[in-house]
Design an enzyme around this catalytic site. Structure first.
Site, PDB file in Angstrom:
ATOM      1  CG  HIS A  92      -1.754   6.856   3.859  1.00 53.21           C
ATOM      2  ND1 HIS A  92      -3.021   6.321   3.873  1.00 53.21           N
ATOM      3  CD2 HIS A  92      -1.843   8.035   4.515  1.00 53.21           C
ATOM      4  CE1 HIS A  92      -3.839   7.138   4.509  1.00 53.21           C
ATOM      5  NE2 HIS A  92      -3.148   8.195   4.918  1.00 53.21           N
ATOM      6  CB  SER A  93      -0.435  10.971   0.196  1.00 56.15           C
ATOM      7  OG  SER A  93      -0.275  12.369   0.276  1.00 56.15           O
TER       8      SER A  93
ATOM      9  CG  ASP B   9      -2.086   0.969   1.090  1.00 58.45           C
ATOM     10  OD1 ASP B   9      -2.197   1.624   0.035  1.00 58.45           O
ATOM     11  OD2 ASP B   9      -2.885   1.069   2.041  1.00 58.45           O
TER      12      ASP B   9
ATOM     13  CE  LYS C  81      -5.882   6.441   7.581  1.00 54.81           C
ATOM     14  NZ  LYS C  81      -5.930   7.496   8.584  1.00 54.81           N
TER      15      LYS C  81
HETATM   16  N1  URA Z   1      -3.402  10.874   6.322  1.00 55.18           N
HETATM   17  C1  URA Z   1      -3.928  10.270   7.410  1.00 55.18           C
HETATM   18  O1  URA Z   1      -4.504   9.187   7.312  1.00 55.18           O
HETATM   19  N2  URA Z   1      -3.820  10.869   8.579  1.00 55.18           N
HETATM   20  C2  URA Z   1      -3.203  12.045   8.740  1.00 55.18           C
HETATM   21  O2  URA Z   1      -3.131  12.515   9.845  1.00 55.18           O
HETATM   22  C3  URA Z   1      -2.658  12.675   7.610  1.00 55.18           C
HETATM   23  C4  URA Z   1      -2.780  12.064   6.393  1.00 55.18           C
END
Ligand code: URA
Length: 460
Positions: A92-93, A90, A197
């Site tokens: 994530h940004s 994965d 997450k």
């Molecule tokens: N993405 C997230 O899931 N959480 C944050 O605090 C910032 C970006």
């Protein structure tokens, strides 16, 4: 430890006071706070106060790790077939303006044989959220149970979903409150929010795109590097292979900002086109993931594999499968993924009023400041003023010039889509001030990716 209340558990005001005064929270205290958040026994005002205390006083890596675990354990853990174990990846940004990378990268990775169970977020502050963008597609549902996620991965190889009662519910609650309490820019809160997450997803490898620049959560590269190191460090403590890419966020990524318009731009990229900065970042992030996960011998070869999925239509095929699997009617998904931009007209939300602004003088485009652009769009309805506010998916803007390009006076440089009647003088002025021209020769902008921080297991 803070004083217990009459029921024997830690009292929330005491915990807030302890953190407010710079104390270190014990595991039992962090877990009790998160449990109260999940069960609804901690009031919103108390949550806001605790978030502000953490924002101001910080947390050490140990506290951040416990907060991450507690958030992750507030819901179910995902389970995958053994055969998928090494394929789970994965990205994530931390959030940017015009950042539609996830919409393209998830299906591109799926086309490379990966499984991508992406739990994503909504817009935070002025930054746009992947879930909000996907909800601009009629029928797309980001609410999926763990069992449905498994089916989605079987059908499409990827899915993009949000928190729910079952998935990291405590992060969903904290995230919405952070957005409206000026507590977004907290290193431990960002770290715990992202990694909780991802811990639930049971990944083999994660790459986090940590943005820095005027329109990022952290403007300075040094501070962004600290966040990147926290993400990699806490990830390692959780047994997660996490790398962090430091990338610039001064000008918008790509040419379009706004939910419906960003989906359209994502489709162009999935068809092998789209703006070069966007395509390059997708290839670099995807290439790093494939390399770190042992699916490409080098980062460059991984990037080439990702580029090939965009050029040969396989990523677009996975995207169409994901749309259908997540609730979009088959004929709409097919029309979105097999038509030209002209044929797609009217299928995605676009606001009725279009206004173009022109350059006031000639020069070379030095920068297009993403922050004021995003702030104006926010005021036009693309962002939330209160947690849970509905969004206008049809509001957005399209840049008609690129950084490094020479322009003459009177050139249309931005097209704003809004709901009328007209942009206010203040909106026009702030938009015009976002365009920075210089006297230098035209140039090719540097790539967004500036540093890659590797997980401890990959360092020599
Ligand atoms: N993405 C997230 O899931 N959480 C944050 O605090 C910032 C970006």
């Amino acid at each position: 430890m803070a004083a217990p209340d009459r029921t024997g558990s830690a009292s929330i005001p005491e915990l807030i006071r302890k953190k407010r005064d710079g104390g270190r929270l014990e595991e039992v205290e962090i877990r009790s706070f998160v449990q109260g958040v999940t069960e609804g026994t901690v009031q919103e005002a108390q949550i806001g106060a605790m978030l502000m205390a953490i924002r101001l006083q910080g947390m050490d890596l140990g506290e951040t790790e416990i907060l991450t675990r507690a958030l992750a354990e507030s819901g179910q853990q995902l389970q995958w077939p053994e055969a998928w174990r090494r394929l789970m990846v994965d990205k994530h940004s931390t959030g940017g303006v015009g950042d539609k990378v996830s919409l393209i990268l998830a299906p591109a990775l799926a086309a490379c044989g990966c499984k991508v169970p992406m739990i994503s977020g909504r817009g935070l502050g002025h930054t746009g959220g992947t879930l909000d963008k996907l909800e601009a597609i009629p029928g797309f549902s980001v609410v999926q149970s763990p069992e449905q996620m498994r089916e989605l991965l079987e059908q499409a190889g990827c899915c993009i979903v949000g928190q729910s009662q079952e998935l990291v519910p405590a992060d969903g609650i904290l995230y919405a409150i952070r957005d409206v309490t000026a507590t977004v820019d907290s290193l431990p809160l960002i770290t715990a929010s992202i990694l909780s997450k991802k811990a639930v997803e049971q990944l083999s490898t994660l790459v986090v795109d940590v943005k820095f620049g005027e329109a990022a959560i952290f403007p300075s590269q040094e501070r962004a590097r600290e966040l990147a190191q926290a993400l990699v460090g806490v990830g390692a403590r959780l047994g997660l292979r996490v790398a962090a890419a430091l990338t610039t966020m001064d000008s918008p990524l790509g040419c379009c900002v706004g939910h419906g318009l960003e989906v359209e731009e994502a489709l162009r990229c999935l068809e092998g086109g789209g703006p070069p900065d966007l395509r390059d970042l997708i290839a670099q992030l995807g290439g790093s993931l494939l390399w770190l996960n042992g699916q490409a011998p080098t980062l460059a070869q991984g990037a080439a594999q990702i580029g090939a999925t965009l050029d040969n239509g396989s990523a677009l095929g996975q995207f169409q499968a994901m749309l259908e699997a997540q609730g979009v009617a088959s004929d709409l998904a097919r029309a979105l993924c097999s038509g030209s931009p002209a044929q797609r007209q009217g299928l995605l939300p676009t606001a009725p009023t279009k206004e173009e602004l022109k350059t006031a003088s000639e020069g070379t485009v030095e920068k297009i400041r993403a922050l004021p652009l995003a702030q104006v769009l926010h005021e036009l309805g693309a962002g939330r003023k209160r947690a849970g506010d509905p969004l206008h998916f049809d509001v957005g803007l399209e840049l008609l010039v690129s950084v490094g390009q020479r322009v003459s006076a009177g050139t249309p440089w931005i097209r704003v889509y809004h709901r009328g009647p007209g942009l206010s003088p203040s909106h026009r002025q702030r938009l015009q001030e976002a365009l920075r021209l210089s006297g230098r020769e035209p140039f090719v902008p540097d790539p967004c990716l500036r540093e890659l921080i590797l997980p401890p297991s990959m360092k020599g």
